[in-house]
Design a protein around this motif. Structure first.
Motif, PDB file in Angstrom:
ATOM      1  N   PHE A 297     -24.361 -42.914  46.900  1.00 51.02           N
ATOM      2  CA  PHE A 297     -23.315 -43.825  47.330  1.00 51.02           C
ATOM      3  C   PHE A 297     -22.975 -43.571  48.794  1.00 51.02           C
ATOM      4  N   ILE A 298     -23.019 -44.614  49.604  1.00 54.20           N
ATOM      5  CA  ILE A 298     -22.494 -44.540  50.964  1.00 54.20           C
ATOM      6  C   ILE A 298     -21.138 -45.226  50.894  1.00 54.20           C
ATOM      7  N   HIS A 299     -20.102 -44.486  51.192  1.00 54.60           N
ATOM      8  CA  HIS A 299     -18.733 -44.940  50.951  1.00 54.60           C
ATOM      9  C   HIS A 299     -18.247 -45.920  52.002  1.00 54.60           C
ATOM     10  N   ASP A 300     -17.386 -46.830  51.561  1.00 58.93           N
ATOM     11  CA  ASP A 300     -16.782 -47.776  52.502  1.00 58.93           C
ATOM     12  C   ASP A 300     -15.798 -47.032  53.398  1.00 58.93           C
ATOM     13  N   PRO A 301     -15.504 -47.603  54.567  1.00 55.45           N
ATOM     14  CA  PRO A 301     -14.631 -46.911  55.529  1.00 55.45           C
ATOM     15  C   PRO A 301     -13.272 -46.512  54.959  1.00 55.45           C
ATOM     16  N   GLY A 302     -12.733 -47.302  54.047  1.00 50.58           N
ATOM     17  CA  GLY A 302     -11.442 -46.957  53.460  1.00 50.58           C
ATOM     18  C   GLY A 302     -11.491 -45.652  52.686  1.00 50.58           C
TER      19      GLY A 302
ATOM     20  N   GLY B 206     -18.995 -21.647  56.862  1.00 47.22           N
ATOM     21  CA  GLY B 206     -19.830 -20.819  55.984  1.00 47.22           C
ATOM     22  C   GLY B 206     -21.180 -20.655  56.627  1.00 47.22           C
ATOM     23  N   ARG B 207     -22.222 -21.065  55.940  1.00 48.20           N
ATOM     24  CA  ARG B 207     -23.570 -20.990  56.502  1.00 48.20           C
ATOM     25  C   ARG B 207     -23.668 -21.815  57.776  1.00 48.20           C
ATOM     26  N   LEU B 208     -22.886 -22.882  57.847  1.00 47.16           N
ATOM     27  CA  LEU B 208     -22.856 -23.777  59.008  1.00 47.16           C
ATOM     28  C   LEU B 208     -21.399 -24.053  59.350  1.00 47.16           C
ATOM     29  N   THR B 209     -21.125 -24.404  60.599  1.00 47.77           N
ATOM     30  CA  THR B 209     -19.757 -24.683  61.023  1.00 47.77           C
ATOM     31  C   THR B 209     -19.742 -25.944  61.868  1.00 47.77           C
ATOM     32  N   ALA B 210     -18.878 -26.898  61.506  1.00 47.87           N
ATOM     33  CA  ALA B 210     -18.766 -28.139  62.274  1.00 47.87           C
ATOM     34  C   ALA B 210     -17.561 -28.945  61.805  1.00 47.87           C
ATOM     35  N   ASP B 211     -17.087 -29.818  62.677  1.00 45.27           N
ATOM     36  CA  ASP B 211     -16.143 -30.858  62.266  1.00 45.27           C
ATOM     37  C   ASP B 211     -16.998 -32.016  61.786  1.00 45.27           C
ATOM     38  N   VAL B 212     -16.619 -32.611  60.654  1.00 44.55           N
ATOM     39  CA  VAL B 212     -17.482 -33.596  60.018  1.00 44.55           C
ATOM     40  C   VAL B 212     -16.720 -34.825  59.541  1.00 44.55           C
ATOM     41  N   VAL B 213     -17.502 -35.865  59.253  1.00 44.66           N
ATOM     42  CA  VAL B 213     -17.017 -37.073  58.586  1.00 44.66           C
ATOM     43  C   VAL B 213     -17.845 -37.216  57.317  1.00 44.66           C
ATOM     44  N   VAL B 214     -17.205 -37.066  56.155  1.00 45.33           N
ATOM     45  CA  VAL B 214     -17.882 -37.233  54.876  1.00 45.33           C
ATOM     46  C   VAL B 214     -18.012 -38.731  54.629  1.00 45.33           C
ATOM     47  N   PHE B 215     -19.255 -39.202  54.476  1.00 44.45           N
ATOM     48  CA  PHE B 215     -19.489 -40.634  54.355  1.00 44.45           C
ATOM     49  C   PHE B 215     -20.256 -41.033  53.104  1.00 44.45           C
ATOM     50  N   ALA B 216     -20.788 -40.077  52.345  1.00 43.01           N
ATOM     51  CA  ALA B 216     -21.624 -40.418  51.195  1.00 43.01           C
ATOM     52  C   ALA B 216     -21.528 -39.332  50.140  1.00 43.01           C
ATOM     53  N   SER B 217     -22.018 -39.655  48.944  1.00 44.30           N
ATOM     54  CA  SER B 217     -22.043 -38.681  47.853  1.00 44.30           C
ATOM     55  C   SER B 217     -23.203 -39.003  46.928  1.00 44.30           C
ATOM     56  N   ASP B 218     -23.478 -38.024  46.060  1.00 45.79           N
ATOM     57  CA  ASP B 218     -24.429 -38.283  44.996  1.00 45.79           C
ATOM     58  C   ASP B 218     -23.658 -38.243  43.680  1.00 45.79           C
TER      59      ASP B 218
END
Length: 173
Positions: free
Chosen positions: A78-83, A95-107
């Motif tokens: 699923f690629i989520h709608d902007p809302g 943790g293993r990686l570090t970043a500021d992110v935008v979560v946009f999809a899921s399984d």
């Protein structure tokens, strides 16, 4: 994000889904869900994302495709709608990686996909993990870079759809 690329992606994924759905229930033993690749997001939806610093490629994608729902491809993608993106609780990964992110999809198995805020690269796979005050923490080896950028993620998603339509086996994403 190139409009021609998005058009080809949409055509490729739609063709695979169209190949998969006839006979789906006989093949898998249950009726298929509703598979959709939506039209463009509205300008108000896009503006609502501004504070999250979404990368330009993600905004370009949303200008052409508001959301994607592929519930029967593997566990579902699923690629989520902007809302929905705007209200995600994860804004930073540590943790293993570090970043500021935008979560946009899921399984459909509880995993999330996030693109690095601002820069737009890379795309991370976030398996279930601890989330406190918007910070996702995990040392799980599945918490990793899944693609160098959004286009790479979309290519891998298209490939997973193609493999599933042809074989019934979940592709790697």
């Amino acid at each position: 994000m190139d409009v021609a690329y998005i058009g080809r992606w949409r055509e490729d994924v739609t063709a695979c889904v169209d190949q998969l759905l006839p006979g789906f229930e006989v093949r898998f033993g249950y009726p298929p869900g509703r598979h959709t690749i939506g039209g463009p997001a509205g300008e108000e939806e896009l503006a609502s994302l501004a504070d999250m610093r979404p990368p330009g490629d993600l905004l370009g994608w949303y200008r052409q495709v508001r959301e994607v729902s592929l519930p029967d491809i593997g566990n579902g993608y699923f690629i989520h709608d902007p809302g929905l993106v705007m209200y995600r609780e994860v804004t930073t990964v540590r943790g293993r990686l570090t970043a500021d992110v935008v979560v946009f999809a899921s399984d459909g198995g509880g995993g999330l996909f996030a693109v690095e805020a601002g820069a737009g690269a890379p795309v991370y796979r976030l398996p279930a993990g601890e989330v406190v005050a918007g910070v996702y923490r995990s040392d799980d080896p599945r918490f990793d870079v899944v693609a160098e950028n959004l286009t790479g993620f979309l290519d891998r998603l298209r490939d997973a759809v193609e493999v599933f339509a042809a074989t019934g086996a979940a592709g790697d994403l």
